[in-house]
Write an enzyme that holds these catalytic residues in place. Structure first.
Site, short mmCIF file in Angstrom:
data_model
loop_
_atom_site.label_atom_id
_atom_site.label_comp_id
_atom_site.label_asym_id
_atom_site.label_seq_id
_atom_site.Cartn_x
_atom_site.Cartn_y
_atom_site.Cartn_z
CE1 TYR A 147 -3.87 2.22 0.34
CE2 TYR A 147 -2.91 3.00 2.38
CZ TYR A 147 -3.86 3.11 1.39
OH TYR A 147 -4.80 4.11 1.46
CG ASP A 148 3.08 2.02 3.58
OD1 ASP A 148 1.85 1.79 3.64
OD2 ASP A 148 3.82 1.97 4.57
CD GLU A 149 7.84 2.01 -0.94
OE1 GLU A 149 7.59 3.09 -1.49
OE2 GLU A 149 8.87 1.83 -0.24
CB VAL A 189 -8.57 0.99 15.04
CG1 VAL A 189 -8.60 2.47 14.66
CG2 VAL A 189 -8.64 0.83 16.53
CB VAL A 190 -13.23 3.56 13.69
CG1 VAL A 190 -14.70 3.93 13.86
CG2 VAL A 190 -12.33 4.64 14.31
CG ASN A 192 -11.59 -4.60 13.93
OD1 ASN A 192 -12.35 -4.96 13.04
ND2 ASN A 192 -10.37 -5.10 14.09
N GLY A 207 -0.84 -4.53 20.49
CA GLY A 207 0.31 -3.98 21.21
C GLY A 207 -0.15 -3.46 22.57
NE ARG A 213 -2.41 4.37 12.87
CZ ARG A 213 -1.33 3.79 13.41
NH1 ARG A 213 -0.67 4.37 14.40
NH2 ARG A 213 -0.91 2.62 12.95
N PRO A 274 2.73 1.73 12.42
CG PRO A 274 2.21 3.18 10.68
CD PRO A 274 1.87 1.84 11.24
N1 UDP Z 1 -5.75 -1.55 15.92
C1 UDP Z 1 -6.06 -2.14 17.15
N2 UDP Z 1 -7.10 -3.00 17.19
C2 UDP Z 1 -7.86 -3.31 16.10
C3 UDP Z 1 -7.53 -2.70 14.85
C4 UDP Z 1 -6.46 -1.83 14.80
O1 UDP Z 1 -5.42 -1.89 18.18
O2 UDP Z 1 -8.80 -4.11 16.23
C5 UDP Z 1 -4.63 -0.58 15.88
C6 UDP Z 1 -3.59 -0.86 14.81
O3 UDP Z 1 -2.61 -1.74 15.29
C7 UDP Z 1 -3.06 0.54 14.54
C8 UDP Z 1 -4.26 1.45 14.77
O4 UDP Z 1 -5.17 0.67 15.56
O5 UDP Z 1 -2.06 0.88 15.47
C9 UDP Z 1 -4.95 1.90 13.51
O6 UDP Z 1 -5.15 0.77 12.72
P1 UDP Z 1 -6.01 0.78 11.39
O7 UDP Z 1 -6.03 -0.63 10.87
O8 UDP Z 1 -7.33 1.42 11.63
O9 UDP Z 1 -5.24 1.75 10.37
P2 UDP Z 1 -3.73 2.23 10.15
O10 UDP Z 1 -3.67 3.60 10.71
O11 UDP Z 1 -2.78 1.29 10.85
O12 UDP Z 1 -3.57 2.19 8.67
#
Ligand code: UDP
Length: 318
Positions: A147-149, A189-190, A192, A207, A213, A274
């Site tokens: 994705y990034d590249e 994340v949102v 989920n 983590g 974010r 990140p």
């Molecule tokens: N993340 C999390 N739980 C989840 C999904 C994501 O802790 O169920 C964390 C993920 O590791 C990242 C951040 O939330 O640090 C944002 O993840 P996302 O997949 O939304 O997008 P990203 O900013 O990484 O592209």
């Protein structure tokens, strides 16, 4: 008078479909092009009877022609880490071939071009907050590199078409955006956390949850796109909300808004995740007079009905 025509690649996606709405709202005639790999027809259902709107199912990794257009918005791409890790090759192809083909449409028509790029261009950033002048810290061979590249390459192609073919282009770097029409299962994340909270399941924090974010509500993001689209700025512009949250804080806001009793469960951090992400939006403020208006709690409240409905619909199918 004939309406001006815009084509939106990825028009059935989360952001693409909201962009179609905004363009229609400003009097454009809009063609959404999407191969429905991660986009969904349901995002466009409300436009079924809109005479100024057309949907074309098409993969922009193949050359395409939708007739005369005045503006090309290239939004096609898987965008969530889960989606682009499943569809890694497709992500690289749509960022490269898809960008060439979309730029070719703009070039042929003498149309303006607008590309959705991303804060992922900054990778796991060593500069904080991130200004547009920062070149980034990206692992070119890691799992996120597809994705990034691809996005970094797509910015390079866009700048090359500007230099060599005089295509009048805009580049937006999007930071984490959320709101209605996000796919419930795209792994971000949102969705989920909202899904887990509404179902009473544990919220999965990856983590230690101290990574950050900065979340932008979709209506703010689209307002930024529209302003940039009308501006004369050829270089990338960050559009995102500079209010930074740890992922743990984000989980707590979700629990508060949903009123859920869910607990937090810690899971391993994905590779190259990140550690921090926050846009410097001075450029957007100065150039576009833009800044976000909706804070995270308000935006989640505005999204709550959508997520409730999506969770209920999924439960009904099972
Ligand atoms: N993340 C999390 N739980 C989840 C999904 C994501 O802790 O169920 C964390 C993920 O590791 C990242 C951040 O939330 O640090 C944002 O993840 P996302 O997949 O939304 O997008 P990203 O900013 O990484 O592209």
């Amino acid at each position: 008078m004939n309406k001006k025509r815009a084509v939106v690649t990825g028009g059935a996606g989360f952001l693409g479909s909201h962009l179609c709405d905004a363009l229609l709202g400003e009097g454009w005639s809009v063609i959404a092009v999407d191969n429905l790999l991660t986009g969904r027809r349901a995002n466009l259902n409300h436009l079924k009877n809109e005479p100024a709107f057309e949907f074309v199912e098409q993969d922009v990794c193949e050359p395409f022609d939708v007739g005369k257009v005045d503006y090309v918005f290239h939004f096609a791409s898987p965008a969530s880490p889960v989606d682009y890790s499943i569809h890694g090759i497709e992500t690289l192809k749509v960022g490269s071939l898809g960008t060439f083909h979309s730029l070719d449409v703009a070039h042929k028509n003498g149309a303006r071009f607008f590309i959705s790029s991303t804060s992922e261009c900054y990778g796991d950033p060593l500069e904080h907050p991130q200004k547009e002048t920062y070149w980034g810290h990206v692992n070119p061979i890691g799992p996120r590199s597809v994705y990034d590249e691809a996005k970094r390459f797509s910015e390079a192609v866009t700048m090359a078409y500007r230099r060599y073919h005089k295509v009048d282009a805009r580049i937006v770097r999007i930071f984490n955006t959320y709101g209605p029409r996000m796919q419930l299962n795209d792994g971000r994340v949102v969705p989920n956390f909202m899904k887990q909270a509404l179902r009473g399941e544990d919220l999965t924090v990856y983590g230690d949850g101290n990574q950050t974010r900065s979340f932008c509500y979709v209506s703010d993001e689209i307002d930024g796109f529209m302003r940039l689209a009308k501006s004369d700025e050829p270089l990338p512009v960050n559009i995102g909300n500079p209010n930074e949250f740890t992922i743990l804080e984000c989980a707590k806001v979700v629990l508060e808004i949903t009123g859920s009793q869910s607990k937090i469960r810690y899971e391993p951090l994905p590779q190259d995740d990140p550690k921090q992400r926050r846009p410097d939006i001075s450029k957007a403020r100065q150039l576009l007079g833009w800044e976000p208006k909706i804070d995270l709690a308000t935006g989640l409240r505005l999204s709550l009905d959508y997520f409730k409905k999506a969770v209920a619909e999924e439960a009904a199918v099972k």
